[in-house]
Scaffold this active site. Structure first.
Site, PDB file in Angstrom:
ATOM      1  N   LYS A   1      -7.259   1.713  -3.076  1.00  0.00           N
ATOM      2  CA  LYS A   1      -6.952   1.517  -1.761  1.00  0.00           C
ATOM      3  C   LYS A   1      -7.087   1.882  -0.983  1.00  0.00           C
ATOM      4  O   LYS A   1      -7.706   2.565  -0.247  1.00  0.00           O
ATOM      5  CB  LYS A   1      -5.220   1.435  -2.102  1.00  0.00           C
ATOM      6  CG  LYS A   1      -4.835   0.468  -0.686  1.00  0.00           C
ATOM      7  CD  LYS A   1      -5.968  -1.124   0.396  1.00  0.00           C
ATOM      8  CE  LYS A   1      -5.526  -1.382   2.253  1.00  0.00           C
ATOM      9  NZ  LYS A   1      -4.331  -1.651   1.575  1.00  0.00           N
TER      10      LYS A   1
ATOM     11  N   LYS B   1      -0.164   5.495   8.091  1.00  0.00           N
ATOM     12  CA  LYS B   1       0.616   5.443   7.463  1.00  0.00           C
ATOM     13  C   LYS B   1      -0.597   5.637   6.266  1.00  0.00           C
ATOM     14  O   LYS B   1       0.296   6.725   5.025  1.00  0.00           O
ATOM     15  CB  LYS B   1       1.723   4.567   7.783  1.00  0.00           C
ATOM     16  CG  LYS B   1       2.297   4.598   5.951  1.00  0.00           C
ATOM     17  CD  LYS B   1       2.036   3.728   4.054  1.00  0.00           C
ATOM     18  CE  LYS B   1       1.542   2.490   4.545  1.00  0.00           C
ATOM     19  NZ  LYS B   1       1.347   1.716   3.578  1.00  0.00           N
TER      20      LYS B   1
ATOM     21  N   THR C   1       0.824  -1.230   0.344  1.00  0.00           N
ATOM     22  CA  THR C   1      -0.006   0.099   0.127  1.00  0.00           C
ATOM     23  C   THR C   1       0.871   1.035  -0.378  1.00  0.00           C
ATOM     24  O   THR C   1       1.732   1.783   0.927  1.00  0.00           O
ATOM     25  CB  THR C   1      -1.074   0.398   0.985  1.00  0.00           C
ATOM     26  OG1 THR C   1      -1.677  -1.267   1.510  1.00  0.00           O
ATOM     27  CG2 THR C   1      -2.064   1.323   1.502  1.00  0.00           C
TER      28      THR C   1
END
Length: 293
Positions: A173, A241, A98
């Site tokens: 995502k 994050k 990711t």
């Protein structure tokens, strides 16, 4: 058909994902920054390990990666010992990290110039999804590259879909994480509210989970949230994050994510409580600690 596959990054996600590839009959060579973990994987699943990403990628039809962030990805891909240095023309790199859409586009352009494919393919489903081989995989890349990679990804996927050109997987995502952030905060507030009202929240969830409020988070996290247990699942550090990537991309797009920004702030407060590695459902712990403040 059996393929030669390299897998780079054996964290809580990559370790079982690489295992599914080996069990599916592919010839898997792994690389991990800490070599003993790669050795442990080989002793458990078979296959081989390499001392560098380039060594793992040498002769591979597909090179899969699942590391921490943009910088980690560049470190295992670029340079004399990076995966790209070991890849052959016609091979395909599949990135399950990711990361940002920008780094996907950057590496995709380098790959194209070097003569091999690139698919950005972040996953959703957490550690349990990886272990059980039922991840959702969101992909960006050329149609031909996706078509070639999809049967390999199927070893650990329940759903795998191409959403557009390189970068589209990472953008999808981001949408996923934006949705989850709001859902977990809403569920935390609801459970905390119900407890303060004196309700049996297990009984409440058993009712409302059959209606419009139902979600994966509700079905899979309500019990541990009620019990104040957060030693499982996707860590707060990782979520922060991811939300940072979302907020940065939103700024670039000239749009706003007010709820996401607020939840990111709340996760910062959870980190302040020492919850860096707690599951993301620990947002409810913040409400319990700071109740009324």
């Amino acid at each position: 058909m059996s393929k030669s596959v390299a897998f780079i990054g054996l964290g809580v996600m990559g370790y079982p994902m690489a295992g599914h590839l080996q069990k599916a009959g592919h010839r898997v060579t792994v690389y991990n920054r800490t070599a003993p973990k790669a050795g442990k994987w080989v002793s458990e699943y078979g296959g081989a390990q390499a001392a560098t990403p380039a060594g793992a990628a040498k002769g591979a039809d597909f090179v899969m990666a699942c590391v921490g962030n943009d910088d980690d990805l560049r470190s295992v891909v670029l340079g004399d010992e990076g995966a790209f240095a070991g890849m052959s023309k016609g091979a395909i790199f599949v990135d399950h990290t990711t990361a940002s859409a920008d780094v996907a586009r950057e590496l995709g352009a380098i790959a194209k110039e070097a003569g091999f494919g690139f698919v950005d393919a972040p996953v959703s489903g957490g550690q349990a999804g990886a272990e059980n081989g039922v991840l959702t995989v969101m992909c960006g890349g050329a149609q031909a590259d996706f078509d070639a990679a999809a049967p390999i990804i199927d070893a650990y996927a329940r759903a795998c879909k191409r959403l557009g050109e390189v970068g589209s997987g990472q953008l999808t995502k981001m949408v996923n994480q934006i949705c989850i952030a709001g859902l977990v905060q809403g569920l935390s507030e609801a459970i905390n509210f119900g407890e303060k009202a004196g309700l049996d929240m297990a009984e409440v969830i058993s009712v409302i989970s059959k209606g419009a409020a139902q979600s994966w988070q509700m079905e899979n996290r309500y019990r541990t949230m009620i019990d104040d247990e957060f030693e499982h699942g996707f860590a707060v550090d990782w979520m922060r994050k991811d939300l940072g990537i979302c907020l940065e991309e939103a700024k670039r797009l000239g749009t706003s994510l007010p709820v996401t920004a607020l939840v990111d702030q709340f996760y910062g407060e959870v980190q302040g409580l020492g919850g860096n590695r707690w599951d993301t459902s620990s947002l409810i712990r913040r409400l319990r600690v700071f109740n009324g403040k």
